[in-house]
Design an enzyme around this catalytic site. Structure first.
Site, PDB file in Angstrom:
ATOM      1  N   SER A  17       0.912  -1.055  -0.091  1.00 34.81           N
ATOM      2  CA  SER A  17       0.070  -0.250   0.124  1.00 34.81           C
ATOM      3  C   SER A  17       0.963   1.141   0.093  1.00 34.81           C
ATOM      4  CB  SER A  17      -0.909   0.104   1.160  1.00 34.81           C
ATOM      5  OG  SER A  17      -1.432   1.151   1.385  1.00 34.81           O
ATOM      6  N   HIS A  42      -1.162  -1.366  -4.383  1.00 34.79           N
ATOM      7  CA  HIS A  42      -2.489  -1.006  -3.805  1.00 34.79           C
ATOM      8  C   HIS A  42      -2.429   0.514  -3.412  1.00 34.79           C
ATOM      9  CE1 HIS A  42      -5.732  -2.390  -1.141  1.00 34.79           C
ATOM     10  NE2 HIS A  42      -5.453  -1.215  -0.299  1.00 34.79           N
ATOM     11  N   ASP A  44      -4.914   3.448  -1.931  1.00 36.84           N
ATOM     12  CA  ASP A  44      -6.046   3.580  -0.977  1.00 36.84           C
ATOM     13  C   ASP A  44      -6.583   4.908  -1.009  1.00 36.84           C
ATOM     14  OD1 ASP A  44      -5.849   1.429   0.898  1.00 36.84           O
ATOM     15  OD2 ASP A  44      -4.143   1.996   1.417  1.00 36.84           O
ATOM     16  N   MET A  46      -9.313   7.768  -0.164  1.00 38.44           N
ATOM     17  CA  MET A  46     -10.109   8.015   1.034  1.00 38.44           C
ATOM     18  C   MET A  46     -10.833   9.442   0.706  1.00 38.44           C
ATOM     19  SD  MET A  46      -7.771   7.052   4.072  1.00 38.44           S
ATOM     20  CE  MET A  46      -6.800   5.326   3.909  1.00 38.44           C
ATOM     21  N   HIS A  75      -8.373   0.658  -4.187  1.00 39.42           N
ATOM     22  CA  HIS A  75      -9.180   0.566  -2.868  1.00 39.42           C
ATOM     23  C   HIS A  75     -10.111   1.851  -2.828  1.00 39.42           C
ATOM     24  CE1 HIS A  75      -9.684  -0.737   1.512  1.00 39.42           C
ATOM     25  NE2 HIS A  75     -10.815  -0.663   1.062  1.00 39.42           N
ATOM     26  N   MET A  77     -12.360   3.873  -0.658  1.00 34.93           N
ATOM     27  CA  MET A  77     -12.896   4.049   0.546  1.00 34.93           C
ATOM     28  C   MET A  77     -13.812   5.434   0.562  1.00 34.93           C
ATOM     29  SD  MET A  77     -10.040   2.539   2.992  1.00 34.93           S
ATOM     30  CE  MET A  77      -8.753   2.835   1.765  1.00 34.93           C
ATOM     31  N   MET A 146     -11.006  -6.399   5.385  1.00 36.32           N
ATOM     32  CA  MET A 146     -10.375  -5.339   6.186  1.00 36.32           C
ATOM     33  C   MET A 146     -10.078  -6.017   7.550  1.00 36.32           C
ATOM     34  SD  MET A 146      -9.732  -2.695   4.329  1.00 36.32           S
ATOM     35  CE  MET A 146      -9.126  -1.835   5.675  1.00 36.32           C
ATOM     36  N   ASP A 184      -6.266  -6.731   4.210  1.00 34.77           N
ATOM     37  CA  ASP A 184      -5.641  -5.465   4.325  1.00 34.77           C
ATOM     38  C   ASP A 184      -5.774  -4.842   5.725  1.00 34.77           C
ATOM     39  OD1 ASP A 184      -4.751  -2.895   4.031  1.00 34.77           O
ATOM     40  OD2 ASP A 184      -6.422  -2.265   2.367  1.00 34.77           O
TER      41      ASP A 184
HETATM   42  C1  DX5 Z   1      -6.458   1.342   5.668  1.00 35.01           C
HETATM   43  C2  DX5 Z   1      -6.026   0.898   4.393  1.00 35.01           C
HETATM   44  C3  DX5 Z   1      -4.641  -0.039   4.087  1.00 35.01           C
HETATM   45  C4  DX5 Z   1      -3.546   0.626   4.996  1.00 35.01           C
HETATM   46  C5  DX5 Z   1      -2.590  -0.664   5.411  1.00 35.01           C
HETATM   47  O1  DX5 Z   1      -7.367   2.036   5.314  1.00 35.01           O
HETATM   48  O2  DX5 Z   1      -6.871   0.261   3.538  1.00 35.01           O
HETATM   49  O3  DX5 Z   1      -4.241  -0.241   2.789  1.00 35.01           O
HETATM   50  O4  DX5 Z   1      -2.821   1.443   4.264  1.00 35.01           O
HETATM   51  O5  DX5 Z   1      -1.641  -0.104   5.954  1.00 35.01           O
HETATM   52  P1  DX5 Z   1      -0.873  -1.060   7.010  1.00 35.01           P
HETATM   53  O6  DX5 Z   1      -0.275  -2.116   6.245  1.00 35.01           O
HETATM   54  O7  DX5 Z   1       0.177  -0.022   7.659  1.00 35.01           O
HETATM   55  O8  DX5 Z   1      -1.788  -1.412   8.101  1.00 35.01           O
HETATM   56 ZN    ZN Z   2      -6.439  -0.689   1.333  1.00 39.67          ZN
END
Ligand code: DX5
Ligand code: ZN
Length: 223
Positions: A17, A42, A44, A46, A75, A77, A146, A184
């Site tokens: 990620s 990956h 993320d 948001m 991903h 969110m 998750m 994840d």
């Molecule tokens: C959280 C994200 C993850 C996050 C994982 O909302 O979806 O992808 O970056 O990070 P680590 O591996 O540090 O938990």
């Molecule tokens: Zn993620």
């Protein structure tokens, strides 16, 4: 015996990620991950609404697409992802994952992703029962479980989520489906042992706070 053999020969993919990357140097971070053996990247996304954090969006996905051939594992969110699916597909997403809690139009979102040539992913928050996904299992290429509350990197792994992997693996076998199971949140060389059923591991802080090559190798191994 046959099953054990199959399991050993299964390939586990690692999707680092970039939430934990140096955003001022994303191109070199991606190169580092590529050399280190990452399978996917990956991303993320948001919106400060579905989750209490704002990260990155379309321009960054477009920019990443220009500098890597690795599949972008995006991903989302965000609330009502149906508003942006077409744009995220155009930007270069290979896998596009939405949250089951984020829209009333889960089915049409998944269909749209596939229609646009993408691989459709579906995710769920830790508090959402995994059975909620049942009606959609035949429409997805990926289920993202998750193992932390979505929103931030660097949180602790939630062991109680692992039973979702068992359920998904059983449903997949009994329905004769092929979707990948991805986990994840809080994944590292210790917690990987609890997620042996997962086909794809996402890891942010573990990969970036250590030597990425050693971290990715360690995550790939089933030991
Ligand atoms: C959280 C994200 C993850 C996050 C994982 O909302 O979806 O992808 O970056 O990070 P680590 O591996 O540090 O938990
Ligand atoms: Zn993620």
């Amino acid at each position: 015996m046959k099953e054990a053999g199959l399991k050993k020969s299964r390939i586990r993919l690692i999707s680092p990620s970039i939430l934990s990357a140096d955003f001022a140097n994303l191109q070199s971070e991606i190169q580092k991950l590529t050399t280190a053996g990452a399978d996917w990247i990956h991303v993320d996304v948001m919106d400060g609404n579905f989750v209490p954090n704002i990260s990155i969006g379309l321009p960054v996905v477009e920019a990443l697409k220009r500098v890597t051939e690795l599949p972008l594992d995006v991903h989302l969110m965000i609330e009502r992802p149906e508003r942006y699916i077409e744009e995220f597909m155009k930007a270069g997403s290979a896998y596009l994952t939405i949250h089951v809690e984020s829209t009333h139009q889960v089915e049409s979102c998944l269909k749209q992703i596939r229609k646009l040539g993408g691989k459709a992913g579906l995710s769920l928050r830790p508090r959402t029962p995994v059975e909620t996904l049942k009606p959609y299992l035949g429409m997805v290429d990926l289920v993202l479980v998750m193992t932390v509350e979505p929103g931030f990197g660097g949180q602790s792994f939630m062991l109680d989520q692992v039973q979702k992997l068992d359920w998904l693996d059983r449903e997949r076998a009994s329905l004769g489906l092929q979707f990948l199971i991805e986990v994840d949140g809080g994944i590292n060389d210790k917690t990987k042992r609890a997620v042996g059923l997962a086909d794809v591991l996402v890891a942010g802080s573990y990969v970036f706070k250590n030597d990425p090559k050693a971290a990715i190798q360690s995550l790939k191994s089933y030991d």
